[in-house]
Every structure is written in C-alpha cells, then in structure tokens.
Design a protein around this motif. Structure first.
Motif, PDB file in Angstrom:
ATOM      1  N   LEU A  10      -5.785   4.128-123.802  1.00 60.40           N
ATOM      2  CA  LEU A  10      -6.924   4.319-124.679  1.00 60.40           C
ATOM      3  C   LEU A  10      -6.705   5.495-125.629  1.00 60.40           C
ATOM      4  O   LEU A  10      -7.025   5.420-126.825  1.00 60.40           O
ATOM      5  CB  LEU A  10      -8.198   4.536-123.860  1.00 60.40           C
ATOM      6  N   VAL A  11      -6.125   6.560-125.142  1.00 59.37           N
ATOM      7  CA  VAL A  11      -5.846   7.728-125.983  1.00 59.37           C
ATOM      8  C   VAL A  11      -4.806   7.378-127.037  1.00 59.37           C
ATOM      9  O   VAL A  11      -4.951   7.716-128.217  1.00 59.37           O
ATOM     10  CB  VAL A  11      -5.380   8.923-125.115  1.00 59.37           C
ATOM     11  N   GLU A  12      -3.754   6.677-126.640  1.00 61.00           N
ATOM     12  CA  GLU A  12      -2.712   6.293-127.588  1.00 61.00           C
ATOM     13  C   GLU A  12      -3.284   5.359-128.666  1.00 61.00           C
ATOM     14  O   GLU A  12      -2.978   5.492-129.846  1.00 61.00           O
ATOM     15  CB  GLU A  12      -1.554   5.614-126.859  1.00 61.00           C
ATOM     16  N   PHE A  13      -4.107   4.394-128.231  1.00 56.68           N
ATOM     17  CA  PHE A  13      -4.719   3.479-129.191  1.00 56.68           C
ATOM     18  C   PHE A  13      -5.631   4.226-130.158  1.00 56.68           C
ATOM     19  O   PHE A  13      -5.646   3.941-131.356  1.00 56.68           O
ATOM     20  CB  PHE A  13      -5.500   2.379-128.470  1.00 56.68           C
ATOM     21  N   SER A  14      -6.388   5.201-129.661  1.00 57.77           N
ATOM     22  CA  SER A  14      -7.285   5.948-130.553  1.00 57.77           C
ATOM     23  C   SER A  14      -6.505   6.771-131.573  1.00 57.77           C
ATOM     24  O   SER A  14      -7.022   7.079-132.641  1.00 57.77           O
ATOM     25  CB  SER A  14      -8.229   6.835-129.732  1.00 57.77           C
ATOM     26  N   PRO A  18      -6.606   4.218-136.353  1.00 56.72           N
ATOM     27  CA  PRO A  18      -6.948   4.462-137.767  1.00 56.72           C
ATOM     28  C   PRO A  18      -5.828   4.053-138.725  1.00 56.72           C
ATOM     29  O   PRO A  18      -6.084   3.459-139.764  1.00 56.72           O
ATOM     30  CB  PRO A  18      -7.207   5.967-137.812  1.00 56.72           C
ATOM     31  N   LEU A  19      -4.588   4.352-138.359  1.00 57.57           N
ATOM     32  CA  LEU A  19      -3.463   3.971-139.212  1.00 57.57           C
ATOM     33  C   LEU A  19      -3.330   2.447-139.271  1.00 57.57           C
ATOM     34  O   LEU A  19      -3.099   1.873-140.337  1.00 57.57           O
ATOM     35  CB  LEU A  19      -2.174   4.599-138.693  1.00 57.57           C
ATOM     36  N   LEU A  20      -3.500   1.775-138.150  1.00 57.85           N
ATOM     37  CA  LEU A  20      -3.418   0.323-138.102  1.00 57.85           C
ATOM     38  C   LEU A  20      -4.503  -0.314-138.977  1.00 57.85           C
ATOM     39  O   LEU A  20      -4.231  -1.230-139.760  1.00 57.85           O
ATOM     40  CB  LEU A  20      -3.557  -0.161-136.660  1.00 57.85           C
ATOM     41  N   PHE A  21      -5.744   0.174-138.861  1.00 55.04           N
ATOM     42  CA  PHE A  21      -6.828  -0.363-139.679  1.00 55.04           C
ATOM     43  C   PHE A  21      -6.619  -0.050-141.158  1.00 55.04           C
ATOM     44  O   PHE A  21      -6.906  -0.875-142.023  1.00 55.04           O
ATOM     45  CB  PHE A  21      -8.181   0.164-139.212  1.00 55.04           C
ATOM     46  N   LEU A  22      -6.126   1.127-141.463  1.00 61.15           N
ATOM     47  CA  LEU A  22      -5.866   1.505-142.849  1.00 61.15           C
ATOM     48  C   LEU A  22      -4.839   0.569-143.480  1.00 61.15           C
ATOM     49  O   LEU A  22      -5.032   0.079-144.596  1.00 61.15           O
ATOM     50  CB  LEU A  22      -5.392   2.954-142.932  1.00 61.15           C
ATOM     51  N   ILE A  23      -3.784   0.291-142.762  1.00 62.83           N
ATOM     52  CA  ILE A  23      -2.747  -0.605-143.292  1.00 62.83           C
ATOM     53  C   ILE A  23      -3.287  -2.030-143.429  1.00 62.83           C
ATOM     54  O   ILE A  23      -3.091  -2.686-144.457  1.00 62.83           O
ATOM     55  CB  ILE A  23      -1.493  -0.565-142.396  1.00 62.83           C
TER      56      ILE A  23
END
Length: 189
Positions: A10-14, A18-23
């Motif tokens: 969960l920490v790694e995903f958080s 943001p970078l994944l959604f931005l791309i």
C-alpha cells in the motif's frame, strides 16, 4: 516494527500512483487535444473545398477580380490584373485590397461553408472563419466570375480538455489554420 512488511504494498502504491495517474491521464488528454487539432485542420480543408466549388462567397466581382478595359476573351494575366487583388469576408464584413471590385459577402454561401465545416468541427462559429478570394492569374475577360485563389482561415478556436477542465485548467488556444485552393467554376450547388 521495522521488520513488519504488512502494508508495504500500500505504501509503495501510494508513492507510485500519482505518477501512474499523471501519465495515464496525460496521454489521454494529449490524444484528445491532437484529435481536436486534426478535426480543425480537416474542417479548414473542407471549408476551402466548399468555398472553391460552391459559388463565390463574395458578390459583384468582375471576371478578373478588378475592373479591366481589355476586350473579352483575353487572359486575365494579360490585362495586368494579375495577383495583386484580394477580397475578404470576415463574418459578413467585406474588405478589399489591390483594386478588387466587390459589392458584398454572400451570407447564404458563407453559411453553407460554415455548415459543412461544422460537420467536422461542430463548435466552429462564423466569427472563427475568414474566406479570402485573391488573384490567381487565371480566367478570361468577359467570363461571369473570376477564377481566384480561395483561402479559408480558422482562428480564435479553443480546445477544452475534460480532465484538466475538471481542475479548472484551460481552455487552450488552438493555432490558426489556413488552406488555399484555386477556385473552380464557382457555379456548383
């Protein structure tokens, strides 16, 4: 506590989310902007085609675009009329230069041009479209209509991107577009 690994995903995903959604949304928004860019370019080409074939959007023009005293049957290029004249309709406002003779803008034909352009880019307005007829050195003295170079320009259009608009960003100005074609018989329907 330091060796505890529960929740590390969960920490790694958080950190990465943001970078994944931005791309992801950036690629989608860029694609949508490019789609609008291509549609506006296609609408400009469609407008030029309609303006070059459906009748003169500018009324009262003599055979060579300017008044000449040469006898009928001579080439417009031989009269000195040449390519120095132009007549422009911005909305329904006519402006002329280079000795062009015209009496006005034909609102019916300008409306038809806009109607065909709106089939490709629906949010276009008459104020975004400028139609210019200019000298092409084509045609004959005594012909009922000139054979001009027809230029359709589109400017002042903005693109709206849905995700960025949701955050209050935009709209974004589109660059101006211009397409020129030689006029045809200008008697089409």
């Amino acid at each position: 506590f330091i060796r505890e690994t529960r929740g590390s995903t969960l920490v790694e995903f958080s950190l990465i989310a943001p970078l994944l959604f931005l791309i992801t949304f950036g690629v989608a928004e860029l694609g949508f902007f490019y789609f609008q860019y291509q549609a506006l370019d296609a609408a400009t080409r469609m407008g030029a085609r309609v303006a070059a074939t459906r009748g003169p959007a500018i009324t009262g023009m003599p055979a060579c675009g300017v008044a000449v005293t040469t006898s009928p049957g001579n080439y417009c290029s031989a009269t000195g009329a040449g390519t120095q004249w132009s007549a422009t309709c911005t909305g329904t406002t006519l402006t002329t230069s280079g000795g062009a003779v015209a009496t006005g803008c034909d609102s019916a034909i300008l409306g038809r041009i806009l109607q065909e352009m709106q089939k490709v880019y629906p949010s276009l307005a008459q104020g975004n479209v400028v139609v210019t007829f200019s000298g092409s050195n084509l045609g004959f003295v005594g012909k009922p209509q000139p054979v001009p170079l027809v230029t359709v320009q589109v400017a002042g259009v903005t693109a709206s991107l849905p995700v960025l608009s949701a955050f209050g960003i935009g709209p974004f100005p589109m660059p101006p577009f211009s397409t020129s074609l030689p006029g045809e018989d200008l008697a089409g329907t």
